[in-house]
Scaffold this active site. Structure first.
Site: not given
Ligand SMILES: Nc1nc2c(c(=O)[nH]1)N[C@@H](CN(C=O)c1ccc(C(=O)N[C@@H](CCC(=O)O)C(=O)O)cc1)CN2
Length: 291
Positions: A54, A98, A121
């Site tokens: 981020k 987060q 968010d």
């Molecule tokens: N305050 C928040 N917490 C969390 C959120 C959120 O939107 N707001 N979402 C999730 C985690 N998340 C961002 O925070 C998030 C999850 C996954 C990805 C992502 O790009 N995933 C990749 C794989 C990455 C890996 O190897 O782990 C993909 O799917 O291609 C980005 C952001 C929970 N917490």
């Protein structure tokens, strides 16, 4: 595999580029860049990776990143005090805490404390209510990203049958509200729904956000359905979605992969929401639909 692959990674890169394009005009009008504050409590390894991404992507878009890393022992009072400080900081347009937070902290109380106009968010109940009633607010990033991928593939969603699997406040419920607002006929199902295949058999759109690896089977799907897999499950060191990809890809018309589907859209939509928050706070015009 006959299904078309929906490339969330490429779409997210395009969205981040469109956000970045808008930043110089905002800076020229206000004398500053949009600012995003991200708060990480503790050392959850996956959360640490997401927070790092981020920060990096915020800077790449030309925006200001304020990172706050707190120890796992941080008290509720300390965390609330930081949120209050960020609420009052004019350089901060968006605040994100987060999730998940360490178990001793009350997430609901923390999210409730964030100024709804900086709640990029979209988790504050004010913004959930605004979404449910069709008022402008902030939409949670993951369901917003899913909607963008669906509209990019299908165009107008009016009249389509959509099944959302999962009823979380973060994905399932806002996803159902967004699809309802787009005039889909929406069924919100969950892990305790009886006879899920019955509902899926008619679904033009399936959004799986149930948090169980390979839960949705290909034979449950309507041929040609568009399948959005929100699941990120770690199984034996590998990432698996909520949809049995191989089975679903032979029936669906299009499907998001895991990784590389919905995940990258989450951070891209966070940058988009931060840009929108900055413009609204400063009263600078922005064509939000064009981003
Ligand atoms: N305050 C928040 N917490 C969390 C959120 C959120 O939107 N707001 N979402 C999730 C985690 N998340 C961002 O925070 C998030 C999850 C996954 C990805 C992502 O790009 N995933 C990749 C794989 C990455 C890996 O190897 O782990 C993909 O799917 O291609 C980005 C952001 C929970 N917490």
């Amino acid at each position: 595999m006959s299904a078309e692959l929906i490339d969330g990674k490429a779409f997210a890169a395009g969205l981040r580029a469109r956000v970045a394009q808008q930043v110089p005009a905002f800076a020229a009008a206000t004398g500053r860049a949009p600012g995003l504050a991200v708060v990480l409590v503790g050392e959850d390894p996956a959360s640490a990776v997401y927070v790092r991404s981020k920060g990096k992507m915020t800077c790449e878009a030309g925006m200001e990143s304020f990172e706050h890393r707190l120890s796992a022992e941080t008290s509720q009072e300390e965390l609330i005090a930081l949120v209050d400080q960020l609420n009052a900081d004019p350089a901060v347009d968006g605040i994100l805490v987060q999730l998940p937070l360490p178990g001793h902290l009350d997430s609901e109380a923390v999210l409730l404390r964030i100024d709804p106009d900086k709640d990029v968010d979209g988790f504050h109940p004010f913004n959930a209510g605004r979404l449910a009633t069709g008022l402008p607010g902030f939409v949670p990033c993951t369901p917003l990203g899913c909607l963008m991928l669906l509209e990019d593939r299908l165009g107008d969603l009016t009249g389509l049958d959509a099944v959302v699997i999962g009823r979380s406040n973060i994905v399932g419920k806002p996803m159902a509200a967004l699809l309802t607002a787009k005039s889909c006929t929406v069924t919100l199902t969950h892990s305790r729904t009886r006879n899920l295949p019955h509902y899926l058999a008619h679904a033009d759109i399936v959004v799986a956000a149930v948090g169980r690896a390979d839960f949705v089977k290909g034979e449950w799907l309507k041929p040609g359905a568009t399948v959005i897999d929100v699941g990120i499950n770690r199984v034996d060191g590998a990432l698996r979605g909520d949809v049995d990809f191989a089975g679903a890809a032979s029936v669906a018309g299009a499907i998001t992969p895991v990784p590389g589907g919905v995940g990258p859209m989450t951070i891209a939509c966070l940058l988009r929401n931060t840009l929108v928050a900055a413009h609204r706070r400063e009263g600078v015009a922005l064509d939000e639909d064009s981003i």
